[in-house]
Motif scaffolding. Sequence first.
Motif, short mmCIF file in Angstrom:
data_model
loop_
_atom_site.label_atom_id
_atom_site.label_comp_id
_atom_site.label_asym_id
_atom_site.label_seq_id
_atom_site.Cartn_x
_atom_site.Cartn_y
_atom_site.Cartn_z
N GLN A 39 0.88 -1.28 0.11
CA GLN A 39 0.02 -0.02 0.15
C GLN A 39 0.89 1.26 -0.15
OE1 GLN A 39 -2.07 0.39 3.47
NE2 GLN A 39 -3.48 1.66 2.78
N THR A 40 0.99 1.89 -0.87
CA THR A 40 1.53 3.23 -1.14
C THR A 40 0.97 4.56 -1.07
OG1 THR A 40 1.71 2.74 -3.57
CG2 THR A 40 3.52 2.23 -2.48
N ALA A 41 -0.25 4.49 -0.78
CA ALA A 41 -1.00 5.86 -0.52
C ALA A 41 -0.70 6.33 0.73
CB ALA A 41 -2.71 5.54 -0.69
N ASP A 42 -0.90 7.84 0.80
CA ASP A 42 -0.43 8.50 1.82
C ASP A 42 -1.82 8.99 2.68
OD1 ASP A 42 1.53 11.46 2.56
OD2 ASP A 42 1.19 9.40 3.64
N CYS A 43 -2.85 9.31 1.94
CA CYS A 43 -3.96 10.01 2.44
C CYS A 43 -5.06 9.23 3.37
CB CYS A 43 -4.72 10.61 1.42
SG CYS A 43 -4.98 9.62 -0.17
N ASN A 44 -4.97 7.81 3.17
CA ASN A 44 -6.08 7.24 4.02
C ASN A 44 -5.66 6.96 5.36
OD1 ASN A 44 -4.50 5.53 2.71
ND2 ASN A 44 -5.48 4.03 2.71
N LEU A 45 -6.10 7.88 6.18
CA LEU A 45 -5.58 7.74 7.52
C LEU A 45 -6.35 6.38 8.15
CD1 LEU A 45 -6.04 11.16 9.10
CD2 LEU A 45 -4.03 9.95 8.92
N PRO A 46 -5.79 5.41 9.21
CA PRO A 46 -6.82 4.25 9.37
C PRO A 46 -7.70 4.83 10.24
CG PRO A 46 -4.57 4.88 10.82
CD PRO A 46 -4.61 5.69 9.47
N LEU A 48 -2.60 9.68 17.92
CA LEU A 48 -1.43 8.77 18.28
C LEU A 48 -0.80 8.59 17.03
CD1 LEU A 48 -2.57 6.07 20.93
CD2 LEU A 48 -1.04 7.97 21.19
N TYR A 49 -1.44 8.47 16.00
CA TYR A 49 -0.87 7.84 14.68
C TYR A 49 -0.10 8.97 14.23
CZ TYR A 49 -1.00 6.60 9.81
OH TYR A 49 -0.50 6.51 8.43
N LEU A 50 -0.28 10.39 14.05
CA LEU A 50 0.34 11.34 13.74
C LEU A 50 1.47 11.65 14.73
CD1 LEU A 50 -2.14 13.79 11.73
CD2 LEU A 50 -0.34 11.84 11.01
N SER A 51 1.17 11.72 15.83
CA SER A 51 2.11 12.22 16.80
C SER A 51 3.40 11.38 17.19
CB SER A 51 1.49 12.37 18.15
OG SER A 51 1.23 11.27 18.84
N ALA A 52 3.09 10.01 16.61
CA ALA A 52 4.17 8.86 16.78
C ALA A 52 5.34 9.52 15.89
CB ALA A 52 3.86 7.84 16.37
N ILE A 53 5.20 10.20 14.49
CA ILE A 53 6.28 10.35 13.76
C ILE A 53 6.86 11.85 14.33
CG2 ILE A 53 7.03 10.87 11.35
CD1 ILE A 53 6.20 8.13 11.85
N SER A 54 5.85 12.88 14.70
CA SER A 54 6.16 13.96 15.28
C SER A 54 6.93 13.82 16.47
CB SER A 54 5.12 14.98 15.57
OG SER A 54 3.94 14.56 14.85
N LEU A 55 6.81 12.70 17.25
CA LEU A 55 7.75 12.60 18.31
C LEU A 55 9.22 12.11 18.12
CD1 LEU A 55 5.51 11.19 21.47
CD2 LEU A 55 6.87 13.16 21.47
N LEU A 91 4.45 4.54 20.64
CA LEU A 91 3.39 5.10 20.06
C LEU A 91 3.08 4.64 18.66
CD1 LEU A 91 2.90 8.52 20.88
CD2 LEU A 91 1.76 6.68 21.94
N ALA A 92 4.12 4.51 17.91
CA ALA A 92 4.03 3.94 16.29
C ALA A 92 3.47 2.32 16.46
CB ALA A 92 5.29 3.92 15.53
N GLY A 93 3.85 1.95 17.53
CA GLY A 93 3.64 0.30 17.66
C GLY A 93 2.06 0.23 17.97
#
Lengths: 359, 117
Positions: free
Chosen positions: A75-82, A89-96, A139-141
């Motif tokens: 899956q290589t699309a970026d826009c579908n959030l789970p 949590l999903y977005l703050s994992a990468i920001s952290l 959090l990513a996990g």
Amino acid sequence: MDMLYQFYIRNMEQAGVPEAGVIALWYILPFCLTIAALIIVILLMFIVERKVILPVLNKYKKKNTETETEEKNPQTADCNLPDDSNKLLYLSAISLVLVPVIMAWGMVPYSNKYIPVPSGVNLLLFLSILILPVCGILLAGIAGRNNFSLASSVRSSAITISYVVPMMISVIGVVVLSSSLNINEIILGQSITAGAFGWYVLPSFIGFLVLFTGIIVQVCYVSLKYPVVKNFAIKSDAKYSGIKPAILNALEYAVIFIMALFLVCLFFGGYLPPLGFYLSEVYEFNYSFNTIAVYFEQIFWLIAKTIIVVFVIMWVRAILPEIRDGRIVKFAWKWLLPLSVLNFCAVCVYKYLAGGFVA
Amino acid sequence: VQEFVGLFVFLILAISLSAAVFALGHIKCRKLSSEREDAVKEQEQNVFSGLKKRNDIRFIMYAVLFLVFSTEAILLFPTALSYGKQGLYALVEILIFSAILLAGLIYALRKNILRWK
């Protein structure tokens, strides 16, 4: 900072920029410089590792190792959030992971007058920021909603927190020697006329070894190169797609470089010249040229030392075998922690005998 | 206070940068076809069995060890800062403190909490 600030104010006034804009730009400019440096360094290190180190390694590798089978991400699309996982949590994992690395890049004194984020307790802030990426991986996990990703993120954070403790205690040895929590003052504490003999790597050599081992492990086993994390936490979990795993992959190189900068600042005299005098002071052209040239020379020495350390780290990273995570953690608690405490005691005794007391 | 203005500006800019990167990635992207998306979802739902799944006890042990020793590291920082102004007294204190710390570690190791089954 004062001289640079006055120079900046004077030139801006001559250019006719309004005052509010001048002050705002003064705070924004270091950020832009830091980001530019970060992008350049990441690109350079990426090219060096993929185009120089890996081909050389592959030449001497056995042919039948199947470690490098990279599966295509389905899956290589970026826009579908789970839908099912928590979006914060999903977005703050990468920001952290991203924000602490940028902040850490701003805390290193690149020369005597240029520190992007001036603060009196740089070292303490740096150490506290060092732990935040652990939360990001954990959090990513959790946000991945995947058993494998959860298990591997727990493992990698167990490795990290085991190595953070010896690293912190080995840094305390440097704090004892310099009696300061400011990285700039720590660097200035290492300046003697004998040059390299004043660096803190000599009195706290065990501390240097412990910190270096910690950095190696953080970079090799906790980063996404580690197969457990690489395959399960991010890659096989199809939910992290598009720019997000790309950021994580790029930040590996940024983390290597900032760790090397940190090591150089604490143990190898940072921007101080190894010979004890600045090359630009040998020939006196004129006063204003020399005052500026010294700062550029400081940046040059810092980068030169850092590149050597980065080279050693990438070298080790390329040839280190994969070790089971339980053994890595056990090594940290069983050997590195007693060694770092021993280093702390040894440094205290050294300082007492060397007579570095004020009262 | 002026010293921390630069820090907070830097922090806010860094956060906004990461938000901007995600927003850009969200806007400029390739959408999946709906049946492909359904297939991916179906594949994932089989894997996750909830956060309450049992995990190995040793991770809790690592966490407890980390808590104990990082607290001790935090206690060592002010000691190290003011060590230059103290005398022999501080040195003896530090040696005793380190001995207690190592004794605790040896106790933990003898209890076999770092075992691997």
